[in-house]
Scaffold this active site. Sequence first.
Site, PDB file in Angstrom:
ATOM      1  N   SER A 699       0.742  -1.289   0.023  1.00 34.79           N
ATOM      2  CA  SER A 699       0.019  -0.025   0.161  1.00 34.79           C
ATOM      3  C   SER A 699       0.888   1.103   0.126  1.00 34.79           C
ATOM      4  CB  SER A 699      -1.023  -0.124   1.204  1.00 34.79           C
ATOM      5  OG  SER A 699      -0.371  -0.088   2.409  1.00 34.79           O
ATOM      6  N   LYS A 742      -6.068   3.846   8.481  1.00 36.10           N
ATOM      7  CA  LYS A 742      -5.218   4.578   7.994  1.00 36.10           C
ATOM      8  C   LYS A 742      -5.749   6.147   8.140  1.00 36.10           C
ATOM      9  CE  LYS A 742      -3.127   1.092   5.032  1.00 36.10           C
ATOM     10  NZ  LYS A 742      -2.995   0.620   3.324  1.00 36.10           N
TER      11      LYS A 742
END
Length: 799
Positions: A699, A742
């Site tokens: 990611s 996140k």
Amino acid sequence: MEGEKIEDTIVTRQIPIVAIRGSVVFPYTDAVLSFGRKKSVEAVNAAFQQDRIVAIFTQKDPKTADPGKEDLYELGTIATITQMMSTEGEIHAVVKGQVRAKLLEIISTDPYLIGRVEEVAPDLDKSEEAAALSNKLVDLFKKSVNLGKQAEIMTVMRLVSGNIEPIEVADQVASLLEVKTLEKQQLLETHGLKLRLNKVHEYLSKEVNILELEKTISSKTQKRFEDQMRKAMLREKKKTIEEELGEIEEGDLSGEELKEYKKKIKDAGMPKEVHEKAEKELKRLTQMSPNNPEGGYIRNYLDWLCDMPWSKSSPNDVSIKHAAKVLENDHYGIKKAKERILEYLSVMKIKGKKSQKSKKDEKESQQMPTILCFIGPPGVGKTSIGKSIARSLGRKFVRVSLGGIRDEAEIRGHRRTYVGALPGRVIQGIKNAGTNNPVFMLDEIDKLGVDFRGDPSSALLEALDPEQNKEFSDHYLEAPFDLSQVMFICTGNVLENIPGPLRDRMEVISFPGYTQDEKFNIAEKFLWPKQLRVHGLENKKIKLSSGALTEVIEHYTREAGVRNLERNLASSLRKIARLVAEGKKFPTTIKEDDIRKFLGPRKVSSMIAEKSDEIGLSTGLAVTAAGGEILFIEVALMPGKGRLMLTGQLGDVMKESAQAAFTWARSHWKQLGLKENFGRNLDVHIHVPEGAVPKDGPSAGIAISTALVSALTKIPVKRYVGMTGEVTLRGRVMEIGGVKEKVIAGHRAGLKTIILPADNEKDMEDVPDKVKKEIKFLFFNRLDDVLATALKKPLPISG
């Protein structure tokens, strides 16, 4: 020295020398010695054929094979060989010690040792004191013999006869002492008869004390054995009498104990097959000898069978309104988790109300819904919400921590054949709860280990499978126990660490961590009142201002949960508690200045706000076991040969993302305004700070690509922009996981814009509304769009 006689004539002589190991020969004593070394055999043979006189010296180190003068103690004994017998390669000889001798020198070493020795005149002390010490030593020797000390009968007769000189008493008793070789050598070298008599008496006294202690222990052991035999005989008589009266069956149990076990088995409410097993074991026990150690094992087994809650249940009348109220009162936020729990409880309530059903339907209705698994960082309330569920249901709560367990027997129990065998933790927890339908929390399920003792996670498969756990088999009980009524809840920090088959049996509920606003409310409504009670200050009406609480949250903690927040609040209250205890003035309303005074300088500053836009530095987002985190990606360029260096403890997947980003940049040289072969003369170093922490995952792809393009084009990256997403070689931005965690981490760090893959737009419904208002979210499919937004200036397109 008093009583010592010094001879004027010093006698020296040349004589065969024999070295012995592990023993000392004293004057006036007989000793049987065996000689196997070639030089010793030659010396004894030569002496026996001449005058039968040898000088015997003890070796300092028994391991020395061919000793010289320096390897022998200086003082030995001149002895006469009285008898000798030869066998294959060995000589056995009886020697009688004559006088002490000092070794002056070795004259010859071949074929055997010949030395010059000096006789040491014996100390023939005739004083009354020496005689008294000798008599005292003889009396003590008699006592030691009576206590069982081993000695030759002739030696004993000679010592107890009374017609023996003190010097002979000292040496003969010294030769019989059970002491080390070095200590015997020291006695041989002791100069002065009275001193030697005292030392021998001291050593013999220690032996006598040990012999007395051994005799006492033996007599106690004998008495205990006799008592046991007497009790066994009386028990057998009693049993015979009770049999005649018809009050007991044959075997090891008393009548009362048998009645008690029968009553416990009857009242336990066991299933038919378990009841039959218990009756069978009880019959075995009644037919067993009292001395059979297996009797204790069977008793323990029957106690476990009788104590298990086979048919004891807590009431199953679930009030959804009451459960919702309890969950709301105990926990702030985590709405999705609360909703799923209430849905779970609703299914339980409906299934419990079914009354008209077939036998098959009844079996299905008793089966619990899916097992719940709470996954999230530490300190977000996973364990405490389990307690709240138990309280809302009115059930018992059992918690078992699985962290670090590596033995399968911890889950399934040990076989009864092993000493100290016990059921596994599941059955132990059910027994301790006292009901067959508690709320059972398996904490830290992601930290189970595997080693040679088995795989505990595999042993949990049966317990956590709603289709199988109606007849859970524990190795110790050896009887199926119904776990279908138990409400299992598992907790963990990282879902990936839970084995696939085990994860498949559970429904995962994510606890992503708290926003600043949620932390504020949790601290104000729950943590502060709790800490006031803990510190005994609830009656002091101490308040915490909003500014002070915000100060603690923003500048003294950075975490997904609230544990450190609670610790800091507790630390502040401890300072106030001391002021109260000392009778000093204390603030009733704690403000920001008080927080800085209590907790010291700020420990956490904004990770973004105080930084400027920089070239080759981008901000990525990641998820760890402790919750969401932000990552800074740094890129440096230097002259070289086109190498790519990666540092910061990056995992294989993250390294591949960096290689893909470098390849994309080299293949899009024209779009980036670079020379065609720019990569040939350039080395690229990509680093992710906090190098001690391992990092992995795809990611960070677009964050690495953005930092690399920034370094190559010299265009700074906007410091308030964070990004996450996987990138392909063709520049496509791929979907990633952990969006909520996140995003919350980015919000905590002060980001204003967050770039996400377009396919992740569906995950925004999980993001708190407050975060959506304060952060701008952009969704892209292409890396070109990401660069256009994240860089401060457009890319220079070369013609």
